[in-house]
Design a protein around this motif. Sequence first.
Motif, PDB file in Angstrom:
ATOM      1  N   PHE A  79       0.790  -1.231   0.000  1.00 56.78           N
ATOM      2  CA  PHE A  79       0.000   0.000   0.000  1.00 56.78           C
ATOM      3  C   PHE A  79       0.825   1.286   0.000  1.00 56.78           C
ATOM      4  CE2 PHE A  79      -2.674  -3.021   2.694  1.00 56.78           C
ATOM      5  CZ  PHE A  79      -3.352  -3.518   1.595  1.00 56.78           C
ATOM      6  N   GLU A  80       2.136   1.176  -0.122  1.00 62.97           N
ATOM      7  CA  GLU A  80       3.003   2.353  -0.094  1.00 62.97           C
ATOM      8  C   GLU A  80       2.526   3.408  -1.091  1.00 62.97           C
ATOM      9  OE1 GLU A  80       7.750   3.485  -0.508  1.00 62.97           O
ATOM     10  OE2 GLU A  80       7.027   1.481  -1.056  1.00 62.97           O
ATOM     11  N   GLY A  81       2.426   4.633  -0.591  1.00 63.06           N
ATOM     12  CA  GLY A  81       1.969   5.733  -1.447  1.00 63.06           C
ATOM     13  C   GLY A  81       0.467   5.928  -1.425  1.00 63.06           C
ATOM     14  N   HIS A  82      -0.232   5.044  -0.708  1.00 63.67           N
ATOM     15  CA  HIS A  82      -1.687   5.139  -0.608  1.00 63.67           C
ATOM     16  C   HIS A  82      -2.091   5.090   0.869  1.00 63.67           C
ATOM     17  CE1 HIS A  82      -2.156   4.550  -4.965  1.00 63.67           C
ATOM     18  NE2 HIS A  82      -1.137   3.706  -4.841  1.00 63.67           N
ATOM     19  N   GLU A  83      -3.240   5.573   1.178  1.00 63.59           N
ATOM     20  CA  GLU A  83      -3.686   5.636   2.563  1.00 63.59           C
ATOM     21  C   GLU A  83      -4.070   4.244   3.066  1.00 63.59           C
ATOM     22  OE1 GLU A  83      -6.902   8.104   5.334  1.00 63.59           O
ATOM     23  OE2 GLU A  83      -6.973   8.247   3.158  1.00 63.59           O
ATOM     24  N   TRP A  84      -3.493   3.875   4.213  1.00 62.86           N
ATOM     25  CA  TRP A  84      -3.890   2.629   4.850  1.00 62.86           C
ATOM     26  C   TRP A  84      -3.718   2.749   6.358  1.00 62.86           C
ATOM     27  CZ3 TRP A  84      -0.586  -1.061   7.344  1.00 62.86           C
ATOM     28  CH2 TRP A  84       0.774  -0.779   7.283  1.00 62.86           C
ATOM     29  N   HIS A  85      -4.478   1.955   7.103  1.00 62.58           N
ATOM     30  CA  HIS A  85      -4.493   2.071   8.561  1.00 62.58           C
ATOM     31  C   HIS A  85      -4.468   0.689   9.208  1.00 62.58           C
ATOM     32  CE1 HIS A  85      -5.655   6.302   8.132  1.00 62.58           C
ATOM     33  NE2 HIS A  85      -6.542   5.896   7.228  1.00 62.58           N
ATOM     34  N   ILE A  86      -3.667   0.553  10.264  1.00 67.70           N
ATOM     35  CA  ILE A  86      -3.691  -0.663  11.072  1.00 67.70           C
ATOM     36  C   ILE A  86      -4.897  -0.591  11.994  1.00 67.70           C
ATOM     37  CG2 ILE A  86      -2.532  -1.967  12.891  1.00 67.70           C
ATOM     38  CD1 ILE A  86       0.119  -1.201  11.645  1.00 67.70           C
ATOM     39  N   VAL A  87      -5.754  -1.595  11.907  1.00 65.69           N
ATOM     40  CA  VAL A  87      -6.961  -1.654  12.727  1.00 65.69           C
ATOM     41  C   VAL A  87      -6.674  -2.312  14.068  1.00 65.69           C
ATOM     42  CG1 VAL A  87      -9.307  -2.595  12.869  1.00 65.69           C
ATOM     43  CG2 VAL A  87      -8.430  -1.757  10.679  1.00 65.69           C
ATOM     44  N   GLU A  88      -5.818  -3.329  14.056  1.00 64.31           N
ATOM     45  CA  GLU A  88      -5.532  -4.085  15.287  1.00 64.31           C
ATOM     46  C   GLU A  88      -4.239  -4.860  15.137  1.00 64.31           C
ATOM     47  OE1 GLU A  88      -7.611  -7.571  18.076  1.00 64.31           O
ATOM     48  OE2 GLU A  88      -8.699  -6.724  16.379  1.00 64.31           O
ATOM     49  N   GLN A  89      -3.542  -5.033  16.241  1.00 64.94           N
ATOM     50  CA  GLN A  89      -2.385  -5.919  16.300  1.00 64.94           C
ATOM     51  C   GLN A  89      -2.678  -6.993  17.333  1.00 64.94           C
ATOM     52  OE1 GLN A  89       1.628  -4.229  16.395  1.00 64.94           O
ATOM     53  NE2 GLN A  89       2.217  -5.739  17.955  1.00 64.94           N
ATOM     54  N   GLN A  90      -2.358  -8.248  17.020  1.00 59.64           N
ATOM     55  CA  GLN A  90      -2.714  -9.353  17.899  1.00 59.64           C
ATOM     56  C   GLN A  90      -1.573 -10.359  17.990  1.00 59.64           C
ATOM     57  OE1 GLN A  90      -5.644 -12.258  16.404  1.00 59.64           O
ATOM     58  NE2 GLN A  90      -6.712 -12.068  18.354  1.00 59.64           N
TER      59      GLN A  90
END
Length: 289
Positions: free
Chosen positions: A220-231
């Motif tokens: 996704f480099e160069g585009h908007e992305w978000h981590i929702v959760e780490q487990q």
Amino acid sequence: MSDYLVKATAFDGQVRAYAIESTQFVNEACRRHDTWPTASAALGRTMTITAMMGAMLKGDDKLTVKVEGDGPIGAIVADGNAKGEIRGYLKNPHVDFDSNEYGKLDVRRAVGTNGTIGVVKDIGLKNNFTGQVPIVSGEISEDFTYYFVTSEQVPSAVGAGVLVDTDYSILASGGFIVQMMPGATEETISIVEERINQMTTVSTQIQQGKKPEDILESFFEGHEWHIVEQQDVEFSCSCSKERTENAIASLGNEEIQSMIEEDGGAEATCHFCNEVYHLSAEELSELKS
């Protein structure tokens, strides 16, 4: 650091993605089952994908995955849940071949190209969700890609890789699942497909020190992305001596007495973790009602 996975969204919710580092729990499973390299890769890939599928569940939900091909490895079974607990085993752990034409472990030959992948999800309802598809390649990642598209109608890209050291321990293991959500544009699909096709194998990235976040960044480099959760994820088996005793007690007094007289005790081995439970004649006598 312990194994863990990350869940993320990208392209304004058009894409859902998971990435995982699974080196430790795959190594634990392979150590317990004394797997040879090609068998290790097959078991590790299956468990890695199952762990990510478990992360798609909620609460006390759990699932069981079974890869059953016509290769010498036999059936591979893995259990996962929403809590990040994973376990697995395979019928024949002592399978290994020379590398395939790409210089990689020949998982296809070990698994076979005819057979099925079955998924049973226990999501707390009266009836479990069950999906089954034919094996299409025997490489496991491609087979699960086909499973998601066919059984769950979710266009997905699935990747899992395992690097095995000369002493049969696991050097690196990891994976990813990238899924297109309803409404994903052709442009988004094209961008993600191109990035996936260009990526270095996930196990090599893990060996190089890359983390699950880095794997997703490569998509996704160069585009908007978000981590929702780490487990955190770990090898965990629910077996115990108490469960073994309950199972034996359910056989009835006659069968228990037969164990005492003929064997002087009982021994049970857990398929999933290879733990062996011994019960003496005295302990068996206490189980009789």
